[in-house]
Design a protein around this motif. Structure first.
Motif, mmCIF file in Angstrom:
data_model
loop_
_atom_site.group_PDB
_atom_site.id
_atom_site.type_symbol
_atom_site.label_atom_id
_atom_site.label_comp_id
_atom_site.label_asym_id
_atom_site.label_seq_id
_atom_site.Cartn_x
_atom_site.Cartn_y
_atom_site.Cartn_z
ATOM 1 N N GLU A 118 0.855 -1.181 0.000
ATOM 2 C CA GLU A 118 0.000 0.000 0.000
ATOM 3 C C GLU A 118 0.889 1.227 0.000
ATOM 4 O O GLU A 118 1.948 1.228 0.612
ATOM 5 N N VAL A 119 0.441 2.254 -0.694
ATOM 6 C CA VAL A 119 1.151 3.531 -0.666
ATOM 7 C C VAL A 119 0.097 4.633 -0.693
ATOM 8 O O VAL A 119 -0.888 4.548 -1.426
ATOM 9 N N ASP A 120 0.295 5.627 0.141
ATOM 10 C CA ASP A 120 -0.622 6.758 0.180
ATOM 11 C C ASP A 120 -0.595 7.449 -1.173
ATOM 12 O O ASP A 120 0.473 7.795 -1.679
ATOM 13 N N ARG A 121 -1.752 7.661 -1.759
ATOM 14 C CA ARG A 121 -1.804 8.255 -3.105
ATOM 15 C C ARG A 121 -1.230 9.671 -3.151
ATOM 16 O O ARG A 121 -0.919 10.172 -4.221
ATOM 17 N N ASP A 122 -1.067 10.308 -1.978
ATOM 18 C CA ASP A 122 -0.461 11.642 -1.924
ATOM 19 C C ASP A 122 1.057 11.590 -1.751
ATOM 20 O O ASP A 122 1.710 12.629 -1.773
ATOM 21 N N ASN A 123 1.614 10.407 -1.570
ATOM 22 C CA ASN A 123 3.050 10.267 -1.340
ATOM 23 C C ASN A 123 3.757 10.096 -2.691
ATOM 24 O O ASN A 123 4.178 8.998 -3.058
ATOM 25 N N GLN A 124 3.888 11.194 -3.401
ATOM 26 C CA GLN A 124 4.462 11.151 -4.748
ATOM 27 C C GLN A 124 5.913 10.684 -4.753
ATOM 28 O O GLN A 124 6.345 10.008 -5.684
ATOM 29 N N GLY A 132 10.204 3.956 -10.397
ATOM 30 C CA GLY A 132 11.589 3.947 -10.855
ATOM 31 C C GLY A 132 12.216 2.558 -10.817
ATOM 32 O O GLY A 132 13.154 2.277 -11.554
ATOM 33 N N LEU A 133 11.666 1.691 -9.978
ATOM 34 C CA LEU A 133 12.121 0.307 -9.915
ATOM 35 C C LEU A 133 11.449 -0.562 -10.988
ATOM 36 O O LEU A 133 11.809 -1.715 -11.152
ATOM 37 N N GLY A 134 10.452 0.013 -11.663
ATOM 38 C CA GLY A 134 9.710 -0.743 -12.669
ATOM 39 C C GLY A 134 8.390 -1.292 -12.166
ATOM 40 O O GLY A 134 7.707 -2.037 -12.871
ATOM 41 N N ALA A 135 8.020 -0.945 -10.943
ATOM 42 C CA ALA A 135 6.757 -1.421 -10.372
ATOM 43 C C ALA A 135 5.594 -0.566 -10.862
ATOM 44 O O ALA A 135 5.766 0.607 -11.201
ATOM 45 N N GLN A 136 4.430 -1.166 -10.890
ATOM 46 C CA GLN A 136 3.202 -0.438 -11.198
ATOM 47 C C GLN A 136 2.557 -0.027 -9.889
ATOM 48 O O GLN A 136 2.531 -0.807 -8.936
ATOM 49 N N VAL A 137 2.046 1.174 -9.844
ATOM 50 C CA VAL A 137 1.328 1.637 -8.667
ATOM 51 C C VAL A 137 -0.104 1.893 -9.099
ATOM 52 O O VAL A 137 -0.391 2.824 -9.850
ATOM 53 N N ILE A 142 -8.763 0.562 -0.415
ATOM 54 C CA ILE A 142 -8.338 -0.496 0.489
ATOM 55 C C ILE A 142 -9.402 -0.636 1.568
ATOM 56 O O ILE A 142 -9.718 0.325 2.264
ATOM 57 N N GLY A 143 -9.971 -1.822 1.682
ATOM 58 C CA GLY A 143 -10.959 -2.079 2.725
ATOM 59 C C GLY A 143 -10.279 -2.501 4.012
ATOM 60 O O GLY A 143 -9.213 -3.106 3.996
ATOM 61 N N ARG A 144 -10.887 -2.162 5.100
ATOM 62 C CA ARG A 144 -10.342 -2.542 6.403
ATOM 63 C C ARG A 144 -11.510 -2.767 7.351
ATOM 64 O O ARG A 144 -12.420 -1.953 7.424
#
Length: 158
Positions: A118-124, A132-137, A142-144
């Motif tokens: 998970e990554v905060d959508r505001d954490n650019q 930069g590593l080639g990962a897709q975000v 996210i349900g909790r």
């Protein structure tokens, strides 16, 4: 720089870094764990989670924690990265990249299908790092559903 699994006598270092991450995100009040709980979960068989430390000249400067789950669609396990953290003083030195590449190599050796987190959508900055590593975000909801101790002692189908 050395990246390696947390040893039993280093759980306090991991706990300190977890607290550092929580302070960094202004979420200190949400840390409920303790070194004892972490140790019990990390060193039981099988362990509840895995943890890597980044050590530089005897100092813990970062960590990565993860769990292994199963992807029904892929038909293989996947690794869920819980935390990736580098102390503020050590950021920008490639430590986070070393941690995630280490866990990627480990996952691939175990025939794990993917790494998810998970990554905060505001954490650019974090999003750019992962891309930069080639990962897709993928920005996805996210349900909790959390349960208190009292909820566990009572039946849920009343």
């Amino acid at each position: 720089m050395e990246i390696r699994p947390v040893q039993s006598d280093e759980v306090g270092l991991l706990y300190h870094l977890i607290q550092d991450l929580a302070k960094n995100q202004h979420l200190e009040s949400f840390v409920e764990t303790s070194p004892e709980r972490l140790s019990k979960a990390l060193f039981r068989e099988p362990p509840d989670f895995g943890a890597l430390l980044a050590m530089d000249k005897g100092r813990a400067v970062g960590y990565l924690t993860y769990t292994i789950s199963y992807s029904i669609w892929a038909g293989r396990p996947f690794l869920h990265m819980d935390d990736l953290f580098v102390t503020a003083k050590e950021r920008g030195k490639g430590i986070g990249k070393q941690l995630i590449l280490h866990v990627r190599k480990m996952a691939m050796a175990r025939n794990i299908s993917s790494i998810k987190w998970e990554v905060d959508r505001d954490n650019q900055a974090a999003i750019s790092f992962y891309q930069g590593l080639g990962a897709q975000v993928n920005i996805k909801g996210i349900g909790r559903w959390e349960f208190s101790g009292a909820d566990h002692s009572q039946g849920t189908d009343k």
